[in-house]
Design an enzyme around this catalytic site. Structure first.
Site, PDB file in Angstrom:
ATOM      1  N   ASP A   1      -2.564 -45.857  30.504  1.00 38.32           N
ATOM      2  CA  ASP A   1      -2.203 -43.880  30.717  1.00 38.32           C
ATOM      3  C   ASP A   1      -0.752 -44.134  31.905  1.00 38.32           C
ATOM      4  O   ASP A   1      -0.934 -44.788  32.693  1.00 38.32           O
ATOM      5  CB  ASP A   1      -3.614 -43.613  31.312  1.00 38.32           C
ATOM      6  CG  ASP A   1      -4.021 -42.069  31.405  1.00 38.32           C
ATOM      7  OD1 ASP A   1      -3.028 -41.186  30.876  1.00 38.32           O
ATOM      8  OD2 ASP A   1      -4.150 -41.575  32.221  1.00 38.32           O
ATOM      9  N   HIS A   2       0.152 -42.600  31.784  1.00 36.70           N
ATOM     10  CA  HIS A   2       0.607 -42.900  32.797  1.00 36.70           C
ATOM     11  C   HIS A   2       1.835 -44.090  33.010  1.00 36.70           C
ATOM     12  O   HIS A   2       1.691 -44.027  34.909  1.00 36.70           O
ATOM     13  CB  HIS A   2       0.387 -42.586  33.604  1.00 36.70           C
ATOM     14  CG  HIS A   2      -0.148 -40.802  33.548  1.00 36.70           C
ATOM     15  ND1 HIS A   2       1.119 -40.018  34.299  1.00 36.70           N
ATOM     16  CD2 HIS A   2      -1.776 -39.972  33.372  1.00 36.70           C
ATOM     17  CE1 HIS A   2       0.573 -38.579  33.193  1.00 36.70           C
ATOM     18  NE2 HIS A   2      -0.841 -38.881  33.283  1.00 36.70           N
TER      19      HIS A   2
ATOM     20  N   ILE B   1      -8.960 -36.785  30.904  1.00 39.01           N
ATOM     21  CA  ILE B   1      -9.656 -36.403  32.455  1.00 39.01           C
ATOM     22  C   ILE B   1     -10.398 -38.179  33.368  1.00 39.01           C
ATOM     23  O   ILE B   1     -10.475 -38.289  32.917  1.00 39.01           O
ATOM     24  CB  ILE B   1     -11.733 -35.931  31.765  1.00 39.01           C
ATOM     25  CG1 ILE B   1     -11.705 -35.033  30.279  1.00 39.01           C
ATOM     26  CG2 ILE B   1     -12.914 -35.878  32.402  1.00 39.01           C
ATOM     27  CD1 ILE B   1     -11.751 -33.267  30.957  1.00 39.01           C
TER      28      ILE B   1
ATOM     29  N   SER C   1      -9.376 -31.665  34.145  1.00 44.81           N
ATOM     30  CA  SER C   1     -10.857 -31.569  35.118  1.00 44.81           C
ATOM     31  C   SER C   1     -10.631 -30.441  35.510  1.00 44.81           C
ATOM     32  O   SER C   1      -9.527 -29.803  35.690  1.00 44.81           O
ATOM     33  CB  SER C   1     -10.756 -32.693  36.094  1.00 44.81           C
ATOM     34  OG  SER C   1     -11.056 -34.381  35.287  1.00 44.81           O
TER      35      SER C   1
ATOM     36  N   GLU D   1       4.982 -38.072  27.289  1.00 43.51           N
ATOM     37  CA  GLU D   1       4.904 -37.223  27.219  1.00 43.51           C
ATOM     38  C   GLU D   1       6.123 -35.815  27.420  1.00 43.51           C
ATOM     39  O   GLU D   1       7.867 -36.443  28.088  1.00 43.51           O
ATOM     40  CB  GLU D   1       4.438 -37.065  29.147  1.00 43.51           C
ATOM     41  CG  GLU D   1       4.494 -35.195  29.377  1.00 43.51           C
ATOM     42  CD  GLU D   1       3.082 -35.370  30.592  1.00 43.51           C
ATOM     43  OE1 GLU D   1       2.430 -36.381  30.820  1.00 43.51           O
ATOM     44  OE2 GLU D   1       3.708 -34.707  31.734  1.00 43.51           O
TER      45      GLU D   1
HETATM   46  P1  13P Z   1      -7.435 -35.131  35.368  1.00 47.68           P
HETATM   47  O1  13P Z   1      -7.855 -35.837  37.094  1.00 47.68           O
HETATM   48  O2  13P Z   1      -7.178 -33.319  36.014  1.00 47.68           O
HETATM   49  O3  13P Z   1      -8.422 -35.199  35.161  1.00 47.68           O
HETATM   50  O4  13P Z   1      -6.205 -35.218  34.873  1.00 47.68           O
HETATM   51  C1  13P Z   1      -5.877 -36.811  34.323  1.00 47.68           C
HETATM   52  C2  13P Z   1      -5.518 -37.096  33.544  1.00 47.68           C
HETATM   53  O5  13P Z   1      -4.771 -36.231  32.889  1.00 47.68           O
HETATM   54  C3  13P Z   1      -5.032 -38.425  33.517  1.00 47.68           C
HETATM   55  O6  13P Z   1      -4.087 -39.238  32.280  1.00 47.68           O
END
Ligand code: 13P
Length: 281
Positions: A81-82, A228, A208, A133
């Site tokens: 992720d990211h 999340i 979240s 993104e």
């Molecule tokens: P939150 O921590 O706001 O749920 O975001 C998580 C997220 O988008 C991970 O890529």
């Protein structure tokens, strides 16, 4: 069983539900996520960020995640992720992750396309799917803070999809990462327009603390992957705090750890049921 991001998102789009994508930072969170998915018979996306991987150790996190996916009775997508660092993204591809995300959303449009193509070219050869993104979801993501929140521009999203042919597209429609979001006002009209024009499955980050009814509406308008992170970190911490409150002289890591797993599991199940992914495995 390890599953493909693309396949799970295509199924979700057809079935009009969203696949929950949960971040984990430790073994307890990972176990809570997998147990929730198994008990609810839900496909799940197990996500690791760069800083979480650095905290746990890259080799440890790869073997944890791969073992969890192999042993699970439900489809588990292993997702990086990211990713900001393309070299680390390539390591996740080589380690056997199902999918990777590049986040170059704060870079100029052309650079975002160029870097996304570099990741797509590397990952596709190895059967790994790619998310990227367009627009920018701000807030506290991983260890970075970004004040800006730029909604996705529909024409840019169309051009981005055409040039990169990614498998999942993260869009910015009013959520932000982390705990402190201010007023949450999702841009449902923008989402509706994006959904009508973009064929690639759409991803909502920073989910979240967003009311579940808003997330359900976003699903009805085409969101198929919901990320999340913070809500599970809070659940994990609450589980440990409660255990020490009840057992002030306690010290057994297996006992407070188990409470953390249970709290994470309860929170993950709430999301699974709201997203309609239960009984879809
Ligand atoms: P939150 O921590 O706001 O749920 O975001 C998580 C997220 O988008 C991970 O890529």
């Amino acid at each position: 069983m390890k599953a493909s991001l693309k396949d799970e998102l295509i199924k979700a789009k057809k079935g009009k539900y969203a696949v929950p994508a949960f971040n984990f930072d430790n073994l307890e969170m990972m176990k809570g996520i997998i147990e929730a998915a198994e008990e609810e018979k839900s496909p799940v996306i197990l996500m690791v960020t760069e800083s979480a991987a650095k905290y746990m150790g890259l080799d440890y996190v790869f073997s944890f995640a791969l073992t969890a996916a192999k042993n699970a009775t439900v489809p588990v997508v292993l997702h990086w992720d990211h990713g900001f660092d393309i070299e680390l993204i390539k390591k996740a591809v080589d380690a056997g992750f199902s999918s990777v995300m590049l986040d170059s959303s704060l870079k100029p449009f052309d650079e975002n396309i160029k870097e996304t193509l570099e990741v797509v070219n590397y990952a596709r050869n190895k059967g790994v799917d790619v998310e990227s993104e367009i627009g920018h979801v701000g807030g506290k993501e991983d260890d970075r803070n970004s004040a800006s929140n730029g909604y996705t521009n529909v024409n840019e999203a169309l051009e981005f999809e055409k040039q990169t042919k990614i498998d999942a597209l993260a869009i910015a429609i009013g959520t932000s990462h982390g705990l402190f979001k201010g007023e949450i006002k999702l841009q449902f009209e923008l989402l509706d327009e994006l959904n009508k024009k973009i064929k690639t499955p759409l991803v909502l980050h920073g989910s979240s603390q967003v009311p579940l009814d808003d997330l359900k509406k976003a699903i009805s308008l085409g969101i198929t992957k919901i990320n999340i992170g913070t809500d599970l970190k809070i659940a994990c911490a609450e589980g440990i705090k409660k255990w020490f409150n009840d057992n002030p002289n306690g010290y057994d890591a297996r006992k407070y750890g188990r409470n953390a797993v249970d709290f994470v599991k309860i929170e993950a199940k709430k999301k699974i049921i709201a997203f309609g992914s239960n009984n879809r495995a």
